[in-house]
Scaffold this motif. Sequence first.
Motif, mmCIF file in Angstrom:
data_model
loop_
_atom_site.group_PDB
_atom_site.id
_atom_site.type_symbol
_atom_site.label_atom_id
_atom_site.label_comp_id
_atom_site.label_asym_id
_atom_site.label_seq_id
_atom_site.Cartn_x
_atom_site.Cartn_y
_atom_site.Cartn_z
ATOM 1 N N ALA A 54 -23.549 -22.037 -30.001
ATOM 2 C CA ALA A 54 -22.637 -21.648 -31.104
ATOM 3 C C ALA A 54 -21.142 -21.417 -29.811
ATOM 4 C CB ALA A 54 -22.966 -20.975 -31.835
ATOM 5 N N ALA A 55 -21.709 -19.989 -29.165
ATOM 6 C CA ALA A 55 -20.205 -19.423 -28.244
ATOM 7 C C ALA A 55 -19.893 -20.638 -27.303
ATOM 8 C CB ALA A 55 -20.421 -17.866 -29.005
ATOM 9 N N ASP A 56 -20.168 -20.780 -26.834
ATOM 10 C CA ASP A 56 -19.972 -21.530 -25.241
ATOM 11 C C ASP A 56 -18.488 -22.244 -25.424
ATOM 12 O OD1 ASP A 56 -22.709 -20.712 -24.552
ATOM 13 O OD2 ASP A 56 -22.600 -23.083 -24.437
ATOM 14 N N LEU A 57 -17.972 -22.111 -25.075
ATOM 15 C CA LEU A 57 -16.595 -22.570 -24.872
ATOM 16 C C LEU A 57 -16.314 -22.958 -23.367
ATOM 17 C CD1 LEU A 57 -15.053 -18.784 -24.466
ATOM 18 C CD2 LEU A 57 -15.306 -20.980 -26.516
ATOM 19 N N ASP A 58 -15.180 -24.255 -23.095
ATOM 20 C CA ASP A 58 -15.068 -25.016 -21.908
ATOM 21 C C ASP A 58 -13.388 -25.266 -22.053
ATOM 22 O OD1 ASP A 58 -15.503 -27.437 -20.687
ATOM 23 O OD2 ASP A 58 -16.335 -28.887 -21.961
ATOM 24 N N LEU A 59 -13.059 -24.651 -20.788
ATOM 25 C CA LEU A 59 -11.551 -24.449 -20.132
ATOM 26 C C LEU A 59 -10.817 -25.322 -19.537
ATOM 27 C CD1 LEU A 59 -12.144 -20.367 -19.270
ATOM 28 C CD2 LEU A 59 -11.247 -21.204 -21.344
ATOM 29 N N SER A 60 -10.106 -24.677 -19.994
ATOM 30 C CA SER A 60 -9.217 -25.867 -18.567
ATOM 31 C C SER A 60 -9.111 -26.121 -17.256
ATOM 32 C CB SER A 60 -7.352 -26.710 -19.000
ATOM 33 O OG SER A 60 -7.068 -25.207 -17.999
ATOM 34 N N PRO A 61 -8.889 -26.688 -16.224
ATOM 35 C CA PRO A 61 -9.079 -26.219 -15.083
ATOM 36 C C PRO A 61 -8.845 -24.886 -14.486
ATOM 37 C CG PRO A 61 -9.428 -28.547 -14.808
ATOM 38 C CD PRO A 61 -9.117 -27.871 -16.319
ATOM 39 N N THR A 62 -7.538 -24.873 -14.697
ATOM 40 C CA THR A 62 -6.393 -23.750 -14.614
ATOM 41 C C THR A 62 -6.872 -22.143 -15.158
ATOM 42 O OG1 THR A 62 -4.834 -25.031 -14.445
ATOM 43 C CG2 THR A 62 -3.985 -22.939 -14.813
ATOM 44 N N ALA A 63 -7.298 -22.759 -16.705
ATOM 45 C CA ALA A 63 -8.152 -21.123 -16.678
ATOM 46 C C ALA A 63 -9.256 -20.757 -16.129
ATOM 47 C CB ALA A 63 -7.809 -21.601 -18.973
ATOM 48 N N PHE A 64 -10.050 -21.602 -16.018
ATOM 49 C CA PHE A 64 -11.089 -21.712 -15.747
ATOM 50 C C PHE A 64 -11.446 -20.613 -13.823
ATOM 51 C CE2 PHE A 64 -15.478 -22.425 -13.104
ATOM 52 C CZ PHE A 64 -16.202 -22.522 -14.072
ATOM 53 N N SER A 65 -9.627 -21.682 -13.929
ATOM 54 C CA SER A 65 -9.898 -20.443 -12.445
ATOM 55 C C SER A 65 -9.245 -19.366 -12.043
ATOM 56 C CB SER A 65 -8.986 -21.995 -11.287
ATOM 57 O OG SER A 65 -8.137 -21.036 -12.275
ATOM 58 N N GLN A 66 -8.873 -19.129 -13.240
ATOM 59 C CA GLN A 66 -8.933 -17.779 -13.290
ATOM 60 C C GLN A 66 -9.613 -16.410 -13.110
ATOM 61 O OE1 GLN A 66 -5.669 -16.405 -13.348
ATOM 62 N NE2 GLN A 66 -5.367 -18.848 -12.855
ATOM 63 N N LEU A 67 -11.209 -17.054 -13.651
ATOM 64 C CA LEU A 67 -12.066 -16.371 -14.296
ATOM 65 C C LEU A 67 -13.290 -16.551 -12.710
ATOM 66 C CD1 LEU A 67 -12.528 -17.231 -17.413
ATOM 67 C CD2 LEU A 67 -11.347 -15.699 -16.559
ATOM 68 N N ALA A 68 -12.947 -17.875 -12.497
ATOM 69 C CA ALA A 68 -13.958 -17.562 -11.472
ATOM 70 C C ALA A 68 -13.892 -19.403 -10.503
ATOM 71 C CB ALA A 68 -15.530 -18.171 -11.721
ATOM 72 N N ASN A 69 -13.668 -19.856 -8.935
ATOM 73 C CA ASN A 69 -13.591 -20.575 -8.539
ATOM 74 C C ASN A 69 -14.413 -21.546 -9.268
ATOM 75 O OD1 ASN A 69 -13.892 -22.726 -6.773
ATOM 76 N ND2 ASN A 69 -13.394 -20.937 -5.107
ATOM 77 N N GLU A 70 -13.860 -23.210 -9.334
ATOM 78 C CA GLU A 70 -14.213 -24.234 -10.144
ATOM 79 C C GLU A 70 -15.820 -24.582 -9.570
ATOM 80 O OE1 GLU A 70 -12.350 -27.811 -10.786
ATOM 81 O OE2 GLU A 70 -10.074 -26.222 -11.196
ATOM 82 N N SER A 71 -16.219 -24.631 -8.085
ATOM 83 C CA SER A 71 -17.004 -24.367 -7.630
ATOM 84 C C SER A 71 -18.388 -24.501 -8.112
ATOM 85 C CB SER A 71 -17.204 -24.485 -6.166
ATOM 86 O OG SER A 71 -16.616 -23.062 -5.836
ATOM 87 N N VAL A 72 -17.789 -22.772 -9.002
ATOM 88 C CA VAL A 72 -19.482 -21.753 -9.430
ATOM 89 C C VAL A 72 -20.058 -23.161 -10.948
ATOM 90 C CG1 VAL A 72 -20.181 -20.358 -11.212
ATOM 91 C CG2 VAL A 72 -18.193 -20.084 -9.039
ATOM 92 N N GLY A 73 -18.987 -23.791 -11.853
ATOM 93 C CA GLY A 73 -19.186 -24.564 -12.533
ATOM 94 C C GLY A 73 -19.637 -24.069 -13.802
ATOM 95 N N ARG A 74 -20.356 -22.942 -13.605
ATOM 96 C CA ARG A 74 -20.967 -22.817 -14.908
ATOM 97 C C ARG A 74 -20.812 -20.903 -15.234
ATOM 98 N NH1 ARG A 74 -23.226 -24.319 -19.795
ATOM 99 N NH2 ARG A 74 -23.386 -26.301 -19.140
ATOM 100 N N LEU A 75 -19.963 -20.624 -16.242
ATOM 101 C CA LEU A 75 -20.510 -19.142 -16.234
ATOM 102 C C LEU A 75 -21.268 -18.578 -17.187
ATOM 103 C CD1 LEU A 75 -15.700 -18.794 -16.137
ATOM 104 C CD2 LEU A 75 -17.616 -18.917 -13.813
ATOM 105 N N TYR A 76 -22.252 -17.148 -16.915
ATOM 106 C CA TYR A 76 -23.270 -17.029 -18.080
ATOM 107 C C TYR A 76 -22.259 -15.919 -18.499
ATOM 108 C CZ TYR A 76 -25.464 -21.090 -15.610
ATOM 109 O OH TYR A 76 -26.257 -21.975 -15.333
ATOM 110 N N ASN A 77 -22.760 -15.880 -19.993
ATOM 111 C CA ASN A 77 -22.961 -15.251 -20.819
ATOM 112 C C ASN A 77 -21.671 -14.185 -20.544
ATOM 113 O OD1 ASN A 77 -23.943 -13.323 -23.097
ATOM 114 N ND2 ASN A 77 -24.232 -11.571 -21.578
ATOM 115 N N ALA A 78 -20.459 -15.194 -20.506
ATOM 116 C CA ALA A 78 -19.280 -14.789 -20.791
ATOM 117 C C ALA A 78 -18.683 -14.094 -22.270
ATOM 118 C CB ALA A 78 -18.021 -15.053 -20.412
#
Length: 130
Positions: free
Chosen positions: A101-125
Amino acid sequence: MLSRTAIIALFASAATAATVAVQASNYGDVTYYTPGLGACGQYNTDTDYIVAVAAGTFDNYPGATSNPNNNPICGKQIKVNYQGKSVTVTVVDRCAGCAGAADLDLSPTAFSQLANESVGRLYNAEWDYV
């Protein structure tokens, strides 16, 4: 007249409710997707700082109607925090594939501000509305 026990129970219940109401942060998994035409009725690209929120969050947002373009969550900003990094994004879409219920799907540019896209999934953000 209420007994002392009943009064104490009422105060304890009210304190618990107040604590729950004050809780602001949400925790969920964060992934990324290729944006296009979103549920809010606008087109976005990979370079926009945007987010698709879980379908349950989108559909149950206060004031949501059967027309997703008119959902009051559209245009809301969310700040996402993960391992000391953060990004602020705008809600433009509904994530049908988000399991939590609290999962998010970011744009690639936004995701890359948190981690490299190769990580794929960030748990418990952690995230919250701005």
